[in-house]
Design an enzyme around this catalytic site. Sequence first.
Site, mmCIF file in Angstrom:
data_model
loop_
_atom_site.group_PDB
_atom_site.id
_atom_site.type_symbol
_atom_site.label_atom_id
_atom_site.label_comp_id
_atom_site.label_asym_id
_atom_site.label_seq_id
_atom_site.Cartn_x
_atom_site.Cartn_y
_atom_site.Cartn_z
ATOM 1 N N ASP A 6 -8.610 -12.980 -8.072
ATOM 2 C CA ASP A 6 -9.192 -13.450 -6.804
ATOM 3 C C ASP A 6 -10.567 -12.838 -6.632
ATOM 4 O OD1 ASP A 6 -9.107 -10.911 -5.528
ATOM 5 O OD2 ASP A 6 -7.129 -11.286 -4.700
ATOM 6 N N GLY A 7 -11.300 -13.354 -5.632
ATOM 7 C CA GLY A 7 -12.633 -12.828 -5.331
ATOM 8 C C GLY A 7 -13.682 -13.914 -5.387
ATOM 9 N N ARG B 202 -13.943 -20.507 -4.062
ATOM 10 C CA ARG B 202 -14.172 -21.354 -2.879
ATOM 11 C C ARG B 202 -14.108 -22.846 -3.156
ATOM 12 N NH1 ARG B 202 -13.354 -17.034 -1.409
ATOM 13 N NH2 ARG B 202 -14.715 -15.578 -0.308
ATOM 14 N N LYS C 291 -2.322 -4.883 -8.364
ATOM 15 C CA LYS C 291 -3.472 -5.646 -7.843
ATOM 16 C C LYS C 291 -4.683 -4.734 -7.683
ATOM 17 C CE LYS C 291 -4.781 -8.539 -3.840
ATOM 18 N NZ LYS C 291 -5.642 -7.751 -2.960
ATOM 19 N N TYR D 228 0.892 -1.159 0.000
ATOM 20 C CA TYR D 228 0.000 0.000 0.000
ATOM 21 C C TYR D 228 0.925 1.202 0.000
ATOM 22 C CZ TYR D 228 -4.156 -2.689 1.486
ATOM 23 O OH TYR D 228 -5.213 -3.556 1.559
ATOM 24 N N GLY E 236 -8.480 -15.495 -0.510
ATOM 25 C CA GLY E 236 -8.318 -14.663 0.679
ATOM 26 C C GLY E 236 -9.006 -15.307 1.866
ATOM 27 N N HIS F 81 -10.713 -6.715 -4.222
ATOM 28 C CA HIS F 81 -10.383 -6.794 -2.805
ATOM 29 C C HIS F 81 -11.388 -7.684 -2.066
ATOM 30 C CE1 HIS F 81 -7.303 -4.325 -0.557
ATOM 31 N NE2 HIS F 81 -7.843 -4.967 0.452
HETATM 32 C C1 FMN Z 1 -9.299 -9.894 6.200
HETATM 33 C C2 FMN Z 1 -8.763 -9.472 4.876
HETATM 34 C C3 FMN Z 1 -7.662 -8.629 4.837
HETATM 35 C C4 FMN Z 1 -7.147 -8.240 3.603
HETATM 36 N N1 FMN Z 1 -6.028 -7.451 3.592
HETATM 37 C C5 FMN Z 1 -5.494 -7.102 2.398
HETATM 38 C C6 FMN Z 1 -4.285 -6.359 2.349
HETATM 39 O O1 FMN Z 1 -3.712 -6.015 3.372
HETATM 40 N N2 FMN Z 1 -3.799 -6.035 1.121
HETATM 41 C C7 FMN Z 1 -4.417 -6.420 -0.047
HETATM 42 O O2 FMN Z 1 -3.941 -6.102 -1.137
HETATM 43 N N3 FMN Z 1 -5.557 -7.135 -0.017
HETATM 44 C C8 FMN Z 1 -6.091 -7.494 1.163
HETATM 45 N N4 FMN Z 1 -7.229 -8.250 1.191
HETATM 46 C C9 FMN Z 1 -7.836 -8.686 -0.087
HETATM 47 C C10 FMN Z 1 -7.262 -10.039 -0.518
HETATM 48 O O3 FMN Z 1 -5.918 -9.913 -0.898
HETATM 49 C C11 FMN Z 1 -8.037 -10.634 -1.694
HETATM 50 O O4 FMN Z 1 -8.052 -9.690 -2.744
HETATM 51 C C12 FMN Z 1 -9.468 -11.026 -1.346
HETATM 52 O O5 FMN Z 1 -9.557 -11.510 -0.024
HETATM 53 C C13 FMN Z 1 -9.938 -12.115 -2.311
HETATM 54 O O6 FMN Z 1 -11.280 -12.392 -2.141
HETATM 55 P P1 FMN Z 1 -11.826 -13.618 -1.252
HETATM 56 O O7 FMN Z 1 -11.604 -13.234 0.175
HETATM 57 O O8 FMN Z 1 -13.270 -13.651 -1.612
HETATM 58 O O9 FMN Z 1 -11.074 -14.861 -1.627
HETATM 59 C C14 FMN Z 1 -7.769 -8.656 2.399
HETATM 60 C C15 FMN Z 1 -8.867 -9.496 2.464
HETATM 61 C C16 FMN Z 1 -9.368 -9.905 3.680
HETATM 62 C C17 FMN Z 1 -10.556 -10.830 3.699
#
Ligand code: FMN
Length: 423
Positions: A351-352, A355, A296, A196, A374, A320
């Site tokens: 991603d996203g 499951r 990303k 970030y 994630g 995200h």
């Molecule tokens: C609890 C949590 C914290 C996350 N923190 C970050 C982060 O610090 N940096 C980032 O680029 N993405 C972050 N993400 C997004 C994940 O990298 C990813 O894009 C996302 O979780 C994918 O979707 P999914 O949770 O449905 O698999 C976070 C996601 C979650 C659930």
Amino acid sequence: MHRGSSLRPAVHIMTPSTSPRDVQRRHFLRWLAASPLLASAGGLSTFEDLIAQEAPRRTFDDLVTTAQEALDVFDLEKVAASKVPLAHWGYIMTGVDGEETQANNRAALERIYLRARRMIDVSRLDTRVTLLGREWPSPLLIAPAGSQRAFHPDGELATARAASARNHLQTLSTVTSTAVEEVNRARGEPVWYQLYARPNWNGTVALVQRVRDAGCPVIVLTVDLNGGSNRLTVERYGRIDERDCESCHREGGRADPVKPMLRGLPTGSRGGADASMTWDYIHQLRDITDQKIVVKGLVTSEDAELAVGYGVDAIWVSNHGGRAEGSGRGTVDALPEIAQAVAGRMPIIVDGGFRRGTDLFKGLARGATAVAIGRPYLWGLGAFGQEGIERVLEILTRELEITMRAVGTPSLADIGPHSIGVD
Ligand SMILES: Cc1cc2nc3c(=O)[nH]c(=O)nc-3n(C[C@H](O)[C@H](O)[C@H](O)COP(=O)(O)O)c2cc1C
């Protein structure tokens, strides 16, 4: 409120009343109820009492007491929901607004069906993938997620050990609760590092220098939170968590402890991304590091074209996990236009909402080189620490392999738009 109760459909397991064994047992109980022996023992006297005593209702939730007993990632979600503190659970589960984008990540995947071909030799599978010069045995990646010690005391170290045990690529968050040097040691090799941008350029320079010195070969610049996000679910969970948050969150008079990677950075270093960022930022980064750069958070073909033009090394298609803007569009639906724009010039990660193995397959069929998860691995972490994450990786790997065999695609290269359809 029972923690995570909304996630726990009360599914009762009852022996079907018509099974011969059950009929036999009921006969025995009826005999026992009528027996003078029982009457003299006092207490239970009716057939109904006996049934209630003899057949305590078990729920499916009770069946998962170890990581290995989980059959899919949702089993681990249920366990984690009962273990992770409420406010932290809210942080994992939150999306933005009314969760429409998060829901559509799943809905878009569910709309896609598989076109299974038969009579193809699938006795040997090849799931290897090459990303930025390095070969991995699987296209399943671990997405960056902040503050993992909020979900399990081992936090990012558990994730690193699981990634190492099963050999998956891990990306570490800027807001990790464990320093990159420790994580790299636990992983056994340097991880990718998610950045970030700091509000202060000198802060970014110092951070990039640190992870470069730690050996991280790739910077993953996250660009989907530069405008902030409207996360309501996390607020709501925070309000119903009755624990004393201050006791953990307060450090040295600060409202929140500074994350290990942000300690000592020039001032303004607690904030998130920089709202003034434009594509020139890629050039600025190039000037300070020779690490590969992945962007990303892209979801449109226009931005994919720009990414190619600005010379980034890979694109990470992401919203995200529905926690950035409320676009309402599932990432798997953004893939075709991005794959077309990129035209094989660089790897695409997505991603996203992924499951199941079938979901991974659909992402690959839509043009992704690799698929990241994630929340599912955070559920594994919250449920059983390292073992839980390993189980998530094992389940999804097995499911992907089953899917590849079922659809008749023995290698990742065989998977393409022809492998799927949409009604
Ligand atoms: C609890 C949590 C914290 C996350 N923190 C970050 C982060 O610090 N940096 C980032 O680029 N993405 C972050 N993400 C997004 C994940 O990298 C990813 O894009 C996302 O979780 C994918 O979707 P999914 O949770 O449905 O698999 C976070 C996601 C979650 C659930």
